[in-house]
Enzyme design. Sequence first.
Site: not given
Length: 304
Positions: A149, A243, A254
Site C-alpha cells: 500500500r 482510511r 470488513r
Amino acid sequence: MLVRRLCTSLAKFNNNPFFLSRKFINPFAEFPSSPAFLTSPKTLQFTSHRPVLPARCFFSANSPMGDARRPAVVPIPCPETADRAELYRALEASLGSPFSSEPLVPNPNPLVIVISGPSGVGKDAVIKRLREVRESIHFVVTATSRAMRPGEIDGKDYFFVSKEEFLKMIAQDELLEYALVYGDYKGIPKQQIREHMAKGSDIVLRVDIQGAATLRNILGKSAVFIFLVAESEEALVKRLIDRKTETKETLLVRIATAKEEIKHLSNFDYVVVNKEGELDGTVKLVESIIDAEKAKVNQRNIVI
C-alpha cells in the site's frame, strides 16, 4: 498349719501329686545353691548379632561442649553508630557465611505478546508507539502476499512476497502461523522470533482474529494474548471510512467481519480499548500488562 490346709483344699480339685502330698516339700529345694548356668560363662550366648553402637551424647545449649555446627559468637556493634562496612563484616561472621551478591530472583523470561483485533482498531498505531517507548520490544515483521500500500516499506511494515514464494515458505516449515485472509496470505517467520528471544527481547506479533486463534492452538498459555477494540461500533466504522483504502465492497465485508470478530473476545487474556485521540493511554495500559506478566512468580515459558 495354714499352708497345709490350703494345699489340702486345693488337692480336692487337682490331681497334681504336689498338692496330694501330706508332706509339703519346697519344690525348689533340689536346686543347688550355685547353679552352673549362673557361673559358667560358656552358657551365656546372645542370639542377636547386631553390633553394639556407642551411646549418643546430647549437649544442651548451656553445655560446655557446645554445638559444633553453631558459628562462633561475634560481637555486633550498634547499628546506629557503627561503620557500615564493620557492621556488615560482623553480621557475616556472626551468621557464619558471606552474603551473596547474586540476584534473589532470576531475570524474567522473554514474552511473546499477540496483539489482535478487528480491522480499524489501531493495531499498527499502538505497536508503533509501543516500540518507541519500550526498547526491549521486537516487532516481528509479517510476511504477506498482498500488494504494497502507499507509504508502506518492505521489511518494516511487512515482508512482501509473491504467492509462489509464500507457498515455498510453507513447504519448508519456515512459518509459525499463516492464513489466507481476504484472498492474500499472511504468515509469521519463525527465525525472527528465535533470534530476538535469544537476545532477551520481548516479541510482539500482530495478527488478525483467525491468526490469533491459530496461535492459541499452537502456543497455548505460553504467550500473552491482547484483544484491541474501539470504544464503539460507530467509532470503528468511522475509522474504516477515514482510511480510504477500501472499495465499497471490501469496506462492507470488513465491517461485517469486525462485528463477528468481536464475539471472540473471551478467547484472549486481556482486552484494551483504544479510544480515539488517547493512544498514549492505550500504550501505557499495554505496558502495564507486560510489566505485570514479568512480575509473575510462575513465568510463561515459550519454545519456538
